[in-house]
Design an enzyme around this catalytic site. Structure first.
Site, PDB file in Angstrom:
ATOM      1  N   HIS A  84       0.857  -1.182   0.000  1.00  0.00           N
ATOM      2  CA  HIS A  84       0.000   0.000   0.000  1.00  0.00           C
ATOM      3  C   HIS A  84       0.891   1.229   0.000  1.00  0.00           C
ATOM      4  O   HIS A  84       1.745   1.395   0.874  1.00  0.00           O
ATOM      5  CB  HIS A  84      -0.925   0.031   1.215  1.00  0.00           C
ATOM      6  CG  HIS A  84      -1.860   1.209   1.199  1.00  0.00           C
ATOM      7  ND1 HIS A  84      -3.108   1.150   0.605  1.00  0.00           N
ATOM      8  CD2 HIS A  84      -1.723   2.474   1.672  1.00  0.00           C
ATOM      9  CE1 HIS A  84      -3.698   2.327   0.725  1.00  0.00           C
ATOM     10  NE2 HIS A  84      -2.880   3.141   1.365  1.00  0.00           N
ATOM     11  N   CYS A  85       0.701   2.096  -0.978  1.00  0.00           N
ATOM     12  CA  CYS A  85       1.532   3.295  -1.117  1.00  0.00           C
ATOM     13  C   CYS A  85       0.740   4.521  -0.677  1.00  0.00           C
ATOM     14  O   CYS A  85      -0.279   4.875  -1.289  1.00  0.00           O
ATOM     15  CB  CYS A  85       1.998   3.459  -2.563  1.00  0.00           C
ATOM     16  SG  CYS A  85       3.001   4.946  -2.834  1.00  0.00           S
ATOM     17  N   GLY A  86       1.222   5.174   0.374  1.00  0.00           N
ATOM     18  CA  GLY A  86       0.540   6.358   0.877  1.00  0.00           C
ATOM     19  C   GLY A  86       0.621   7.531  -0.079  1.00  0.00           C
ATOM     20  O   GLY A  86      -0.266   8.395  -0.081  1.00  0.00           O
TER      21      GLY A  86
ATOM     22  N   ASN B 203      -2.136   6.993  -2.228  1.00  0.00           N
ATOM     23  CA  ASN B 203      -3.329   6.624  -1.481  1.00  0.00           C
ATOM     24  C   ASN B 203      -4.056   5.460  -2.154  1.00  0.00           C
ATOM     25  O   ASN B 203      -5.264   5.472  -2.348  1.00  0.00           O
ATOM     26  CB  ASN B 203      -4.285   7.824  -1.345  1.00  0.00           C
ATOM     27  CG  ASN B 203      -5.423   7.537  -0.383  1.00  0.00           C
ATOM     28  OD1 ASN B 203      -5.263   6.809   0.586  1.00  0.00           O
ATOM     29  ND2 ASN B 203      -6.593   8.103  -0.659  1.00  0.00           N
ATOM     30  N   ASN B 204      -3.278   4.443  -2.504  1.00  0.00           N
ATOM     31  CA  ASN B 204      -3.856   3.288  -3.189  1.00  0.00           C
ATOM     32  C   ASN B 204      -2.917   2.099  -3.012  1.00  0.00           C
ATOM     33  O   ASN B 204      -1.720   2.270  -2.755  1.00  0.00           O
ATOM     34  CB  ASN B 204      -4.028   3.590  -4.677  1.00  0.00           C
ATOM     35  CG  ASN B 204      -4.994   2.648  -5.361  1.00  0.00           C
ATOM     36  OD1 ASN B 204      -5.659   1.842  -4.708  1.00  0.00           O
ATOM     37  ND2 ASN B 204      -5.071   2.726  -6.679  1.00  0.00           N
TER      38      ASN B 204
END
Length: 284
Positions: free
Chosen positions: A145-147, A150-151
């Protein structure tokens, strides 16, 4: 899912930095500092090309919906009722029967040798699928999950994410290479007209180092057909205790994500192979 404003702060920061970089380069550098019109137009053309490709890949990675586990892997109310009242061994037997009855495939197992099951989503996890606690759902071929977008990075947007790192690194290198003279002139003259460009230069240098490191890491995973989670966590195959070998060779690994149409390789649109559930493996 609950709307949480702080999740959208990192993507907003990325867009803000891009906007400031656009102003610093186009207005601060190409318009106010460069004297040669032809050179200025050429620089603007290349800059805008990289800017567009990065923005496109960033938005594609951020806005592409992740691939969800097919409904065939979800337990019915009756199956869930039975599952919750069994011990661990019988739970696994129940899941095995469901896979057989529905003609489904799931080779990966837990460290205890059981079929992987998500207690939050009440479904069997297909191979390479994982539950994301941030998104609150299981994602096919989840990488992480990549902040910043946001996905989750997974089956549907892995290519977009890798291209985002590629174009962002190229964007930073181009910014640094073409504004190096301005940075050196500012050090010698302290002329305030160079300040926007200098700030952009320093930002590009810092971000370029970060994105290049992450880019090299993810390209190395891509060419080995591994995800970040698979790199960090060992998994087991059915009954063998061995890690599933998805490494098909550099070229095939690349085309699994980018596809065989080389015209689509530079474009952040899905062109990979498969359905996110079944994956070719190297036979032992």
């Amino acid at each position: 899912m609950t709307f949480k404003c702080h999740y959208y702060l990192p993507p907003f920061v990325v867009i803000l930095i891009q906007t400031l970089a656009f102003y610093a380069y186009i207005i601060g550098f190409c318009v106010y500092i460069l004297n040669d019109v032809l050179i200025s137009c050429l620089y603007i053309l290349i800059f805008n090309s990289l800017f567009i490709m990065f923005t496109w890949s960033f938005l594609s990675a951020a806005c592409t919906s992740v691939a969800l586990v097919p409904t065939e892997y979800v337990l019915t109310d009756e199956e869930l009722y039975r599952y919750e009242r069994e011990n661990e061994v019988n739970k696994d037997l129940l899941l095995q029967n469901i896979l057989i009855r529905r003609n489904l495939v799931a080779y990966e197992r837990t460290c205890n040798g059981y079929i992987r099951y998500c207690k939050v989503c009440n479904q069997i996890k297909p191979d390479r699928a994982h539950h994301c606690s941030t998104c609150g759902l299981c994602v096919l071929k989840m990488d992480h999950h990549c902040g910043w977008i946001n996905n989750c990075v997974g089956f549907t947007n892995q290519k977009n994410f890798v291209l985002m790192l590629f174009y962002s690194t190229g964007f930073c290198i181009y910014f640094i290479g073409t504004t190096m003279d301005c940075f050196l002139l500012y050090l010698n003259t302290q002329d305030r007209k160079y300040i926007p460009v200098v700030l952009g230069f320093l930002t590009a240098t810092f971000l370029g180092m970060i994105t290049s490191i992450f880019g090299l890491f993810h390209f190395s995973l891509l060419f080995r057909n591994k995800t970040t989670l698979e790199r960090l966590q060992a998994k087991t195959f059915t009954g063998t205790g061995e890690h599933p070998n998805y490494d098909l060779g550099c070229l095939r690994n690349f085309t699994e994500v980018f596809g065989t149409n080389c015209i689509l390789w530079p474009c952040p649109i899905f062109s990979g192979k498969g359905d996110g559930v079944m994956f070719p493996v190297v036979e032992a």
